[in-house]
Design an enzyme around this catalytic site. Structure first.
Site, PDB file in Angstrom:
ATOM      1  N   TYR A 287       0.776  -1.234   0.000  1.00  0.00           N
ATOM      2  CA  TYR A 287       0.000   0.000   0.000  1.00  0.00           C
ATOM      3  C   TYR A 287       0.812   1.292   0.000  1.00  0.00           C
ATOM      4  CZ  TYR A 287      -4.019  -3.000   0.552  1.00  0.00           C
ATOM      5  OH  TYR A 287      -4.980  -3.949   0.336  1.00  0.00           O
TER       6      TYR A 287
ATOM      7  N   PHE B 289      -9.919  -4.767  11.258  1.00  0.00           N
ATOM      8  CA  PHE B 289     -11.216  -4.573  10.624  1.00  0.00           C
ATOM      9  C   PHE B 289     -11.159  -5.001   9.181  1.00  0.00           C
ATOM     10  CE2 PHE B 289      -8.775  -0.599  10.695  1.00  0.00           C
ATOM     11  CZ  PHE B 289      -8.742  -0.238   9.365  1.00  0.00           C
TER      12      PHE B 289
END
Length: 411
Positions: free
Chosen positions: A123, A411
């Site tokens: 990322y 999450f």
């Protein structure tokens, strides 16, 4: 055949989520966990890439509020459930989803995007910087003792049923009270209180069901712990392991009492801790920190979607007045020079034509944003350049946080 990138239709969720499960190894979630994830999925904030009638890419974004230095809770897109089918790698599928997602986040008026990375190398090219770390420990409780400060006799420890809605409500209240005190924590939406108590495959891996203990004073819940027990015996006797999932407390005496409890459970000799802040105070309560097997790893990655708004949303430990020259090829609206002025009371960040004091990319800015990664350290790695002598020390000190930033759960 050309692929189709589109917002997730709720009717397609099962197929979409199945693509995610296969991409992460093909191990299916339990029906309970799958139903919970479907209820938490925000379909209008989720994307799918389709090749004909096959879903080959997934990406979602939860609506979170992220605690930042100064205590503000800033709206942030919690990037989640990102996958690309193995049959469609190296075709630009991930980049197309990241492009569309960040454009969407900007239109939603959210200045931050955050994620946890399955692989750290992925990322950075999209402007995400590793902003927090998590502390792990494997404590030899046969040789390590936890000290409890004077006055802990007033703390009552009580076992509770973790699936009891009243217990979940009490635990969630303790968690919520902690959020604004530490950067990196997430203010959770309704439904997230169920996530910590969903029993998955760990229960079938020799562990007990999830257990809960509350710490109370005069009937008020001050803290709690969630854990599992993995019983084990050898010819010398019991050598079980406690797998600590959560431990929160708003009171230092309750905190210490809970740590002593999980380290002294009968028939166990190991306390395994998977995710704590790097400055967790338990390190000052144990009798021998060397026998705690401490390690750290990267955790939350932060992306400033709108540089000006994001830098204005937090406060700064010391007065700061610097011009940041930001390089951001993936979100070009952030490119250019920004004058940041701020202190403990607030901040302003506006475009400027003044000469740059510091030069850095969006990735480094994301890493430093929560105050856990110093700009000075990044400069020593040649990832931040100082154009004005003294600017680095000024900004690096101002960006730091009193408490280490921490993401308490994924999450």
């Amino acid at each position: 055949m050309a692929t189709d990138l589109r917002v997730l239709d709720p009717a397609e969720w099962d197929h979409w989520y199945g693509t995610l499960e296969v991409a992460f190894g093909g191990v299916l979630e339990t029906p309970e966990k799958r139903a919970l994830m479907e209820s938490l999925t925000e379909h209008e904030r989720s994307l799918g890439v389709w090749d004909g009638d096959q879903c080959v890419g997934t990406a979602g974004a939860f609506s979170f509020r992220l605690a930042v230095p100064g205590g503000a809770l800033v709206p942030a897109a919690g990037v989640t459930m990102v996958s690309v089918a193995a049959t469609h790698r190296r075709r630009g599928t991930l980049t197309s989803m990241m492009r569309r997602q960040l454009d969407d986040v900007r239109t939603w008026g959210e200045s931050l995007a955050v994620l946890t990375a399955s692989e750290p190398a992925i990322y950075g090219r999209y402007g995400y910087g590793a902003a927090t770390q998590e502390l792990r420990a494997e404590i030899d409780t046969s040789r390590v003792r936890v000290s409890v400060p004077e006055g802990a006799d007033g703390i009552r420890l009580r076992r509770a049923e973790p699936h009891d809605p009243a217990v979940q409500e009490a635990c969630e209240a303790v968690y919520a009270a902690e959020v604004a005190t530490r950067p990196g924590m997430l203010a959770r939406r309704p439904g997230w209180e169920r996530v910590p108590v969903i029993d998955g495959e760990k229960v079938m891996d020799g562990m007990s069901a999830l257990q809960c203990v509350l710490a109370e004073r005069d009937g008020e819940v001050l803290g709690f712990t969630l854990f599992r027990n993995r019983p084990e015996w050898d010819k010398s006797g019991p050598k079980g392991t406690i797998e600590l999932q959560d431990l929160y407390a708003s009171d230092p005496l309750a905190y210490a009492s809970l740590w002593r409890f999980v380290s002294e459970i009968d028939l166990t000799s190991t306390l395994r801790v998977r995710n704590r802040p790097v400055d967790d105070p338990f390190q000052h309560l144990v009798s021998d920190v060397r026998r705690c097997g401490l390690t750290v790893r990267d955790a939350l990655y932060v992306r400033l979607v709108e540089v000006g708004a994001a830098l204005e949303a937090r406060t700064y430990r010391t007065p700061v007045d610097v011009v940041l020259e930001v390089e951001d090829a993936f979100c070009p609206w952030n490119e250019g020079r920004w004058r940041l002025t701020g202190d403990t009371k607030g901040a302003s960040c506006e475009r400027t034509a003044d000469e740059a004091d510091l030069i850095l990319t969006a990735t480094e800015l994301g890493a430093a944003y929560l105050g856990g990664v110093s700009l000075a350290s990044l400069a020593r790695a040649a990832r931040v350049r100082e154009a004005r002598p003294g600017a680095l020390a000024e900004a690096s000190t101002a960006f730091t946080s009193d408490l280490a930033p921490w993401l308490p759960h994924g999450f």
